[in-house]
Design an enzyme around this catalytic site. Structure first.
Site, PDB file in Angstrom:
ATOM      1  N   HIS A  16       0.818  -1.209   0.000  1.00 21.05           N
ATOM      2  CA  HIS A  16       0.000   0.000   0.000  1.00 21.05           C
ATOM      3  C   HIS A  16       0.852   1.259   0.000  1.00 21.05           C
ATOM      4  O   HIS A  16       0.552   2.238  -0.671  1.00 21.05           O
ATOM      5  CB  HIS A  16      -0.903   0.021   1.243  1.00 21.05           C
ATOM      6  CG  HIS A  16      -2.063  -0.896   1.097  1.00 21.05           C
ATOM      7  ND1 HIS A  16      -2.786  -1.357   2.154  1.00 21.05           N
ATOM      8  CD2 HIS A  16      -2.611  -1.436  -0.015  1.00 21.05           C
ATOM      9  CE1 HIS A  16      -3.743  -2.146   1.699  1.00 21.05           C
ATOM     10  NE2 HIS A  16      -3.654  -2.214   0.403  1.00 21.05           N
ATOM     11  N   CYS A  29      -2.300   1.463 -26.145  1.00 15.70           N
ATOM     12  CA  CYS A  29      -2.235   2.008 -24.789  1.00 15.70           C
ATOM     13  C   CYS A  29      -1.219   1.272 -23.914  1.00 15.70           C
ATOM     14  O   CYS A  29      -1.214   1.424 -22.708  1.00 15.70           O
ATOM     15  CB  CYS A  29      -3.609   1.988 -24.132  1.00 15.70           C
ATOM     16  SG  CYS A  29      -4.279   0.336 -23.930  1.00 15.70           S
TER      17      CYS A  29
HETATM   18  C1  PEP Z   1      -1.319  -3.832 -21.778  1.00 12.73           C
HETATM   19  O1  PEP Z   1      -1.359  -5.036 -21.534  1.00 12.73           O
HETATM   20  O2  PEP Z   1      -0.573  -3.330 -22.643  1.00 12.73           O
HETATM   21  C2  PEP Z   1      -2.180  -2.907 -21.033  1.00 12.73           C
HETATM   22  C3  PEP Z   1      -2.289  -1.646 -21.395  1.00 12.73           C
HETATM   23  O3  PEP Z   1      -2.824  -3.369 -19.936  1.00 12.73           O
HETATM   24  P1  PEP Z   1      -2.082  -3.695 -18.566  1.00 12.73           P
HETATM   25  O4  PEP Z   1      -0.688  -3.156 -18.649  1.00 12.73           O
HETATM   26  O5  PEP Z   1      -2.906  -3.063 -17.511  1.00 12.73           O
HETATM   27  O6  PEP Z   1      -2.131  -5.201 -18.543  1.00 12.73           O
END
Ligand code: PEP
Ligand code: MG
Length: 754
Positions: free
Chosen positions: A368, A681
C-alpha cells in the site's frame, strides 16, 4: 624516537606511549593535552593540535602543543572551512609543505600559526564518522611522507577513543553529530516509485525506549491501553478527514481499511489477554506485535502479509500513543525519510512539502505504501538492506529511485552530477511545458491524438498538467485492489463520477476489471493457478461471473448520467467473447432506460487487442466493436510467449521487430478499412522511438504514462509522417529481429527530436 624515518616501530612505540597516557589520571582534557604533546614529540613537529567535532558541524580546538593556548576552545572552524574543515568534510588526510598557499587556508590570528609553513592533518574517525581532526605543523617546508601520514592516522585512533569515551564531550554529541564526515556509501534497493531527490536523512525508528515490560496492576494497564487506543482512533479519524478534504481518492479507502483494523476485536482481545498475563500495556503491544511478525515471516500470501504489516504499523502507532508521543514527526526541509517499513497512513501524515524521498528496508511494489507513494509522485526505494544502520540522522542523501539506488554522504562530484541531471530534467520539463498547449500535429500536418493512462484518482491531475487529449486507458481494477472489500454499485458509481468530474469534459476510456494474473484482489481467494497470466483472469472472469461486469457497467452508466461513455474489455481472445461481453452491457443500458436513468450518449464499447488470436478475427470483431485499443504489454507477452515481468527476458524480444510491426500494420489497415478508431495504450506508446514506429505503421492515437506526453509530443511535432510511412512499409519486411537501429538512425537523419 621519530615516526619520521622510524617507520612502523616508531609508530607502535608512540601508540604504546599514548595508550599509557590514556590510563593516567586527570581530566580528559588534561589527558588530551598530554597526548598532543607526546604526538608532537613523536612526530618531530613543533605543533600538534586536536580539533573535536561539536554540534552544528563545527570543529573546536580542544588541545594544542605549539599554538597559543588561549586559542583552545576559541578557535572553531566549520566543516569545510580552512584546512581542518577540509580534512573533515572529505574525511581524508592532507599533507602540505606550504600550507599557507593552499586555497582553503583560513588564517586564525589567535593561534599564532603564521610562523608554521607545513601542515599534515588526518580525520579522527570512529564508526566511519569524522569526530575530529588531528593536525601537526612544522616551521620548515617539510615534505611529510606516506608513512608519517599513516602514523598520524593510527595515533588519531587513540584520540578517537578518548573523544568517544564521553569524558571530553557528551557522548551523544559524537554519536550523532550532523552526519558530516561519514564515508560515502551507495546502497542498492528496488525502485518502488521512480524519481530523483536530494535531501537530509530523517531516521524513522518508531520503537520508544521501554522502561517496564512487566506490570503489577492489570487494571491500570487496561486503562492506559484503552486511552491509548482511543487516542489512536482519534488520530486516524483526523487523518481521514484531512485526506477527504484534500481531494480524497484511494488514500481514503486505505485509511478506512486501516481504521477498521484498529477496531479489530481479535487484535484488541489479544492485547487484553497479554495484559492479563502480567505484562504492561507496552509489553502487551510488543508481544502481540512480535507474534504477528513471527507469523509474517512464515506467510507467503501477499495479501495476508500486507494485512499483517498493517497490524505491525498499528502496533507501532499504539506504542507511540502509550509513550505520549503520538504526534507525527516534524520534518526538516528536504527530508529523506529512512524506515524499516512505513504504513500508508504514516506516509500520508508527513508534510509532503518537506518530504523529498523515502528509503525503506522492506517494501514491495504492491505494498500500500508504494501505491500511495506513486500517487504522491514521491521517489521511493525499498528492500535496502541495513538502511537504518548505515544511514545516520541528518546525513546527506541522494535517492536515485529511477535506478533503485541511494548515495549516502555523497562526494561533491556525485552531488554535482545529480544536481546537473536534476537541472536537465527541469529544463526538459520546461521544454515539454512549452509544447503543452500546442496541438499534436506532425510537420506535414497530420493531426494525431495523445492521451494518458491512469489508474488512481490522483493521476487525473496529469490530464490538465500534461495537455493530453484525454484518458486512453483508465485501469479500473487499481481502485478495487487497494480496498479491503469489493465495492458495491453505489461506491463504484461515486468513484467513476469523480473521474468524470476531474476529466472536466475530456474523454476517458474505462477499461473494465482486469484482475487475475499478477493483479490480486485482497478479498478474493487466490486461485493457485500454474500459469496465472494465461489463466482465469480479466474478461474470462467477467464472462463466468457476469454479475461483476453487470455491476460495473451499471455504475459506469449511472456515473455517465447521459454523457458520453467509452469502455473497453481486457484480454479478449475471440470475437465471440467480445460479443458476449457487449450483450451484458446492452442489458444494463436497457435496464437503465427502463428505470428512467439517462443512457450514455454516445456509448462506445471497444476491444483491447492483447491476445494474438484476435488478429485473425478482426473482421468479425470490427463488425461489433466501436474501437480497438492495443494493449501492447500483454500483446507482446503472448506474441513472443515471453513473460512481461521476467527481467531475464526483458531484452530478448524487441517489440520493434518486423513480426510485431507487421501484425500491427495489418491491424491498422483493417481498422482503417472498417472505419474503426485504433489506438495503442501499452508501454510502447510511452517511448518516443516506439511511438514513432507505431505512427509509421498507421496508428494515429496513442495513450501513455503521463510523463511521456512531453517527449512524444516533441517527437510528433518534429516528424514528417508521410515519408516515415513510406520508409517503414519497406522496413517491416527487413529480415532482422529488430529494426530499432534503423529507426533511431532515421530519427537522427530527419531531425526528429524528443
Ligand atoms: C497492456 O497489456 O498493454 C495494457 C495496457 O494493460 P495492462 O498493462 O494493464 O495489462
Ligand atoms: Mg493488459
Amino acid at each position: 624516537m621519530t615516526a619520521q624515518g622510524g617507520g612502523t616501530t616508531g609508530a607502535r612505540l608512540l601508540l604504546r606511549r599514548l595508550r599509557a597516557l590514556m590510563a593516567e589520571g586527570g581530566t580528559a582534557e588534561e589527558r588530551l593535552q598530554r597526548i598532543v604533546r607526546t604526538i608532537a614529540a613523536g612526530m618531530v613537529a613543533e605543533v600538534c593540535s586536536a580539533y573535536v567535532m561539536r554540534p552544528g558541524e563545527v570543529l573546536e580546538l580542544f588541545a594544542t602543543e605549539g599554538l597559543k593556548l588561549e586559542a583552545v576552545h576559541r578557535t572553531r572552524l566549520r566543516v569545510g572551512e580552512g584546512l581542518v574543515g577540509d580534512i573533515a568534510s572529505h574525511a581524508r588526510p592532507l599533507a602540505l609543505a606550504d600550507a599557507q598557499t593552499h586555497p582553503n587556508f583560513a588564517y586564525r590570528p589567535e593561534t599564532g600559526e603564521e610562523i608554521y609553513r607545513s601542515l599534515m592533518g588526518v580525520p579522527i574517525l570512529r564508526g566511519g564518522r569524522v569526530i575530529g581532526v588531528l593536525v601537526v605543523q612544522n616551521r620548515t617546508a617539510r615534505q611529510y611522507t606516506e608513512e608519517e601520514i599513516e602514523a598520524l592516522e593510527t595515533t588519531a585512533m587513540v584520540v578517537a577513543e578518548l573523544i568517544a569515551s564521553g569524558d571530553l564531550v557528551p557522548r551523544a554529541e559524537t554519536r550523532s553529530t550532523e552526519g558530516i564526515g561519514l564515508l560515502p556509501t551507495r546502497l542498492e534497493g528496488l525502485s518502488l516509485c521512480p524519481g530523483l531527490a536530494i535531501g537530509r536523512a530523517v531516521l524513522h525508528k518508531q520503537r520508544p525506549s521501554l522502561v517496564e515490560i512487566v506490570a503489577e496492576n492489570p487494571v491500570r494497564e487496561r486503562e492506559r491501553l484503552a486511552s491509548a487506543v482511543a487516542g489512536l482512533h482519534r488520530a486516524l479519524d483526523d487523518l481521514l478527514q484531512t485526506a477527504e478534504h484534500s481531494g480524497g481518492g484511494e488514500h481514503v479507502d486505505i485509511l478506512e481499511a486501516y481504521r477498521m483494523f484498529a477496531e479489530d476485536r481479535g487484535w484488541l482481545a489479544r492485547l487484553d489477554e497479554a495484559i492479563a498475563s502480567g505484562l504492561s500495556a507496552e509489553g502487551a503491544v510488543l508481544k502481540v506485535q512480535n507474534d504477528a511478525r513471527v507469523r509474517m515471516s512464515q506467510v507467503v500470501d501477499p495479501y495476508l502479509r500486507e494485512r499483517l504489516s498493517d497490524l505491525d504499523e498499528l502496533a507501532d502507532r499504539l506504542l507511540r500513543h502509550l509513550a505520549g508521543a503520538a504526534a507525527a514527526i516534524a520534518l526538516p526541509e528536504k527530508a529523506v525519510v529512512v524506515a524499516r517499513t512505513l504504513g500508508p497512513a504514516e506516509l500520508l501524515e508527513f508534510d509532503r512539502k518537506r518530504l523529498r524521498a523515502i528509503i525503506l528496508e522492506e517494501g514491495s511494489p504492491t505494498a500500500h505504501v508504494a501505491i500511495v507513494a506513486r500517487a504522491l509522485d514521491l521517489p521511493m526505494i525499498g528492500r535496502v538492506e541495513g538502511a537504518l544502520a548505515r544511514i545516520e540522522e541528518r546525513d546527506r542523501v541522494i535517492v536515485d529511485a529511477d535506478n533503485g539506488q541511494a548515495f549516502i554522504r555523497p562526494g561533491d562530484d556525485i552531488e554535482e552530477k545529480v544536481a546537473e541531471s536534476m537541472a536537465l530534467k527541469a529544463h526538459r520539463r520546461a521544454v515539454f511545458a512549452s509544447v503543452r498547449e500546442l496541438p499534436s500535429v506532425s510537420r506535414d500536418g497530420v493531426a494525431l491524438s495523445l492521451s494518458i493512462n491512469a489508474g488512481l484518482l490522483i493521476d487525473m491531475q496529469h490530464l490538465a498538467a500534461s495537455g493530453a487529449d484525454g484518458v486512453g486507458l483508465y485501469r479500473t481494477e487499481i481502485a478495487f485492489m487497494v480496498r479491503d472489500n469489493f465495492p458495491d454499485v453505489a461506491q463504484q458509481t461515486e468513484f467513476y463520477r469523480r473521474i468524470y468530474e476531474q476529466a472536466a469534459g475530456k474523454p476517458v476510456i474505462f477499461r473494465t476489471l482486469d484482475v487475475g494474473g499478477d493483479k490480486v484482489l485482497p478479498y478474493w481467494p487466490r486461485s493457485g493457478e500454474e500459469n496465472p497470466a494465461i489463466g482465469w483472469r480479466a474478461l474470462r472472469i467477467a464472462l463466468d461471473l457476469p454479475t461483476l461486469l453487470r455491476q460495473q457497467a451499471r455504475a459506469l452508466i449511472a456515473a455517465a448520467a447521459g454523457r458520453p461513455l467509452d469502455m473497453m474489455f481486457p484480454m479478449i481472445a475471440t470475437a465471440a467473447e467480445f460479443t458476449a461481453a457487449r450483450r451484458i452491457v446492452d442489458i444494463e443500458v436497457a435496464r437503465a432506460r427502463q428505470r428512467g436513468i439517462k443512457a450514455p450518449e454516445p456509448l462506445r464499447v471497444g476491444a483491447m487487442l492483447e491476445v494474438p488470436s484476435l488478429i485473425w478475427e478482426l473482421p468479425s470483431l470490427l463488425a461489433e466493436a466501436d474501437f480497438v485499443s492495443v494493449g501492447s504489454n500483454d500483446l507482446a507477452q503472448f506474441f513472443f510467449a515471453s513473460d512481461r515481468g521476467n527481467p531475464r527476458l526483458a531484452d530478448r524480444y524487441d517489440p520493434l521487430s518486423p513480426a510485431m510491426l507487421l501484425a500491427l500494420s495489418e491491424v491498422a489497415r483493417q481498422c482503417a478499412a472498417a472505419r474503426r478508431p485504433l489506438s495503442v495504450c501499452g508501454e510502447m506508446a510511452s517511448k518516443p522511438i516506439e511511438a514513432m514506429a507505431l505512427l509509421g505503421v498507421g496508428i494515429g492515437s496513442l495513450s501513455m504514462a503521463p510523463p511521456a506526453i512531453g517527449p512524444v509530443k516533441l517527437m510528433v511535432r518534429s516528424l514528417e509522417l508521410d515519408p516515415l510511412r513510406n520508409y517503414m512499409s519497406g522496413l517491416i519486411h527487413h529480415p532482422h529481429a529488430s529494426i530499432r537501429q534503423e529507426l533511431m538512425a532515421y530519427a537522427r537523419d530527419h531531425g526528429v527530436t524528443f
